[in-house]
Design a protein around this motif. Structure first.
Motif, PDB file in Angstrom:
ATOM      1  N   GLN A 206     -22.982  23.911 114.830  1.00 54.32           N
ATOM      2  CA  GLN A 206     -23.905  25.042 114.837  1.00 54.32           C
ATOM      3  C   GLN A 206     -25.125  24.681 115.684  1.00 54.32           C
ATOM      4  OE1 GLN A 206     -22.466  23.834 112.040  1.00 54.32           O
ATOM      5  NE2 GLN A 206     -21.849  25.483 110.705  1.00 54.32           N
ATOM      6  N   SER A 207     -25.671  25.659 116.372  1.00 53.16           N
ATOM      7  CA  SER A 207     -26.846  25.413 117.210  1.00 53.16           C
ATOM      8  C   SER A 207     -28.130  25.910 116.556  1.00 53.16           C
ATOM      9  CB  SER A 207     -26.667  26.088 118.569  1.00 53.16           C
ATOM     10  OG  SER A 207     -26.515  27.480 118.400  1.00 53.16           O
ATOM     11  N   VAL A 208     -27.999  26.642 115.445  1.00 52.06           N
ATOM     12  CA  VAL A 208     -29.162  27.179 114.738  1.00 52.06           C
ATOM     13  C   VAL A 208     -29.015  26.863 113.253  1.00 52.06           C
ATOM     14  CG1 VAL A 208     -30.381  29.296 114.095  1.00 52.06           C
ATOM     15  CG2 VAL A 208     -29.477  29.041 116.397  1.00 52.06           C
ATOM     16  N   VAL A 209     -30.150  26.487 112.632  1.00 51.97           N
ATOM     17  CA  VAL A 209     -30.198  26.191 111.207  1.00 51.97           C
ATOM     18  C   VAL A 209     -31.251  27.092 110.586  1.00 51.97           C
ATOM     19  CG1 VAL A 209     -30.763  24.424 109.492  1.00 51.97           C
ATOM     20  CG2 VAL A 209     -29.544  23.787 111.564  1.00 51.97           C
ATOM     21  N   LEU A 210     -30.939  27.707 109.471  1.00 51.82           N
ATOM     22  CA  LEU A 210     -31.927  28.477 108.723  1.00 51.82           C
ATOM     23  C   LEU A 210     -32.401  27.604 107.568  1.00 51.82           C
ATOM     24  CD1 LEU A 210     -30.202  31.975 108.593  1.00 51.82           C
ATOM     25  CD2 LEU A 210     -31.967  31.175 110.164  1.00 51.82           C
ATOM     26  N   HIS A 211     -33.707  27.359 107.524  1.00 47.45           N
ATOM     27  CA  HIS A 211     -34.310  26.523 106.479  1.00 47.45           C
ATOM     28  C   HIS A 211     -35.440  27.325 105.865  1.00 47.45           C
ATOM     29  CE1 HIS A 211     -35.573  22.979 104.354  1.00 47.45           C
ATOM     30  NE2 HIS A 211     -36.782  23.037 104.910  1.00 47.45           N
ATOM     31  N   GLY A 212     -35.200  27.864 104.686  1.00 48.56           N
ATOM     32  CA  GLY A 212     -36.170  28.785 104.096  1.00 48.56           C
ATOM     33  C   GLY A 212     -36.261  30.023 104.967  1.00 48.56           C
ATOM     34  N   LYS A 213     -37.447  30.330 105.449  1.00 52.69           N
ATOM     35  CA  LYS A 213     -37.639  31.471 106.348  1.00 52.69           C
ATOM     36  C   LYS A 213     -37.702  31.059 107.807  1.00 52.69           C
ATOM     37  CE  LYS A 213     -39.974  34.321 102.946  1.00 52.69           C
ATOM     38  NZ  LYS A 213     -41.133  35.136 102.635  1.00 52.69           N
ATOM     39  N   GLU A 214     -37.516  29.763 108.071  1.00 51.90           N
ATOM     40  CA  GLU A 214     -37.600  29.269 109.443  1.00 51.90           C
ATOM     41  C   GLU A 214     -36.234  29.245 110.113  1.00 51.90           C
ATOM     42  OE1 GLU A 214     -40.776  26.070 110.268  1.00 51.90           O
ATOM     43  OE2 GLU A 214     -39.775  25.505 108.391  1.00 51.90           O
ATOM     44  N   ARG A 215     -36.217  29.611 111.375  1.00 52.31           N
ATOM     45  CA  ARG A 215     -35.023  29.530 112.215  1.00 52.31           C
ATOM     46  C   ARG A 215     -35.232  28.351 113.154  1.00 52.31           C
ATOM     47  NH1 ARG A 215     -31.087  33.349 114.253  1.00 52.31           N
ATOM     48  NH2 ARG A 215     -30.507  32.780 116.369  1.00 52.31           N
ATOM     49  N   LEU A 216     -34.394  27.326 113.008  1.00 53.20           N
ATOM     50  CA  LEU A 216     -34.562  26.083 113.745  1.00 53.20           C
ATOM     51  C   LEU A 216     -33.418  25.878 114.713  1.00 53.20           C
ATOM     52  CD1 LEU A 216     -35.401  23.899 110.627  1.00 53.20           C
ATOM     53  CD2 LEU A 216     -37.040  24.943 112.204  1.00 53.20           C
ATOM     54  N   THR A 217     -33.711  25.240 115.836  1.00 51.10           N
ATOM     55  CA  THR A 217     -32.705  24.926 116.843  1.00 51.10           C
ATOM     56  C   THR A 217     -32.269  23.473 116.676  1.00 51.10           C
ATOM     57  OG1 THR A 217     -33.688  26.484 118.398  1.00 51.10           O
ATOM     58  CG2 THR A 217     -32.260  24.793 119.321  1.00 51.10           C
ATOM     59  N   VAL A 218     -30.973  23.258 116.602  1.00 50.52           N
ATOM     60  CA  VAL A 218     -30.425  21.906 116.517  1.00 50.52           C
ATOM     61  C   VAL A 218     -30.480  21.305 117.913  1.00 50.52           C
ATOM     62  CG1 VAL A 218     -28.365  20.527 116.044  1.00 50.52           C
ATOM     63  CG2 VAL A 218     -28.928  22.490 114.582  1.00 50.52           C
ATOM     64  N   TYR A 219     -31.109  20.141 118.035  1.00 55.10           N
ATOM     65  CA  TYR A 219     -31.200  19.516 119.352  1.00 55.10           C
ATOM     66  C   TYR A 219     -30.514  18.160 119.418  1.00 55.10           C
ATOM     67  CZ  TYR A 219     -35.133  16.951 117.347  1.00 55.10           C
ATOM     68  OH  TYR A 219     -35.925  16.176 116.546  1.00 55.10           O
ATOM     69  N   ARG A 220     -30.077  17.627 118.269  1.00 53.61           N
ATOM     70  CA  ARG A 220     -29.375  16.350 118.298  1.00 53.61           C
ATOM     71  C   ARG A 220     -28.623  16.139 116.995  1.00 53.61           C
ATOM     72  NH1 ARG A 220     -32.384  10.594 118.410  1.00 53.61           N
ATOM     73  NH2 ARG A 220     -33.010  11.411 116.412  1.00 53.61           N
ATOM     74  N   THR A 221     -27.473  15.491 117.081  1.00 53.98           N
ATOM     75  CA  THR A 221     -26.725  15.086 115.898  1.00 53.98           C
ATOM     76  C   THR A 221     -26.362  13.613 116.046  1.00 53.98           C
ATOM     77  OG1 THR A 221     -24.612  15.761 116.851  1.00 53.98           O
ATOM     78  CG2 THR A 221     -25.749  17.384 115.472  1.00 53.98           C
ATOM     79  N   TYR A 222     -26.147  12.967 114.922  1.00 54.39           N
ATOM     80  CA  TYR A 222     -25.760  11.564 114.914  1.00 54.39           C
ATOM     81  C   TYR A 222     -24.725  11.356 113.819  1.00 54.39           C
ATOM     82  CZ  TYR A 222     -25.938   6.554 114.203  1.00 54.39           C
ATOM     83  OH  TYR A 222     -25.598   5.239 114.065  1.00 54.39           O
ATOM     84  N   GLY A 223     -23.619  10.747 114.165  1.00 55.35           N
ATOM     85  CA  GLY A 223     -22.621  10.440 113.152  1.00 55.35           C
ATOM     86  C   GLY A 223     -21.251  10.912 113.566  1.00 55.35           C
ATOM     87  N   PRO A 224     -20.312  10.892 112.677  1.00 52.65           N
ATOM     88  CA  PRO A 224     -20.459  10.639 111.235  1.00 52.65           C
ATOM     89  C   PRO A 224     -20.672   9.155 110.931  1.00 52.65           C
ATOM     90  CG  PRO A 224     -18.162  11.069 111.748  1.00 52.65           C
ATOM     91  CD  PRO A 224     -18.938  11.253 113.021  1.00 52.65           C
ATOM     92  N   LYS A 225     -21.415   8.926 109.844  1.00 55.27           N
ATOM     93  CA  LYS A 225     -21.696   7.576 109.386  1.00 55.27           C
ATOM     94  C   LYS A 225     -20.602   7.143 108.409  1.00 55.27           C
ATOM     95  CE  LYS A 225     -25.870   8.594 107.960  1.00 55.27           C
ATOM     96  NZ  LYS A 225     -27.259   8.480 107.510  1.00 55.27           N
TER      97      LYS A 225
END
Length: 52
Positions: free
Chosen positions: A17-36
């Motif tokens: 996913q390129s967008v995350v909803l956290h509460g009322k905020e719409r956030l852009t995913v810019y990096r992932t790491y893993g799987p661990k």
């Protein structure tokens, strides 16, 4: 973009996913790491201008 949030989710629950909803905020995913070793992925997200 400055690191604002880091979420840890199971790899099976994350599908690039390129967008995350956290509460009322719409956030852009810019990096992932893993799987661990625990099968979790770190997802880093923050706000960009015009992404509210």
């Amino acid at each position: 973009m400055k690191a604002r949030y880091m979420f840890e989710v199971y790899a099976s629950e994350y599908a690039d996913q390129s967008v995350v909803l956290h509460g009322k905020e719409r956030l852009t995913v810019y990096r992932t790491y893993g799987p661990k070793d625990n099968d979790k992925i770190e997802v880093y997200a923050g706000q960009r201008v015009g992404n509210r």
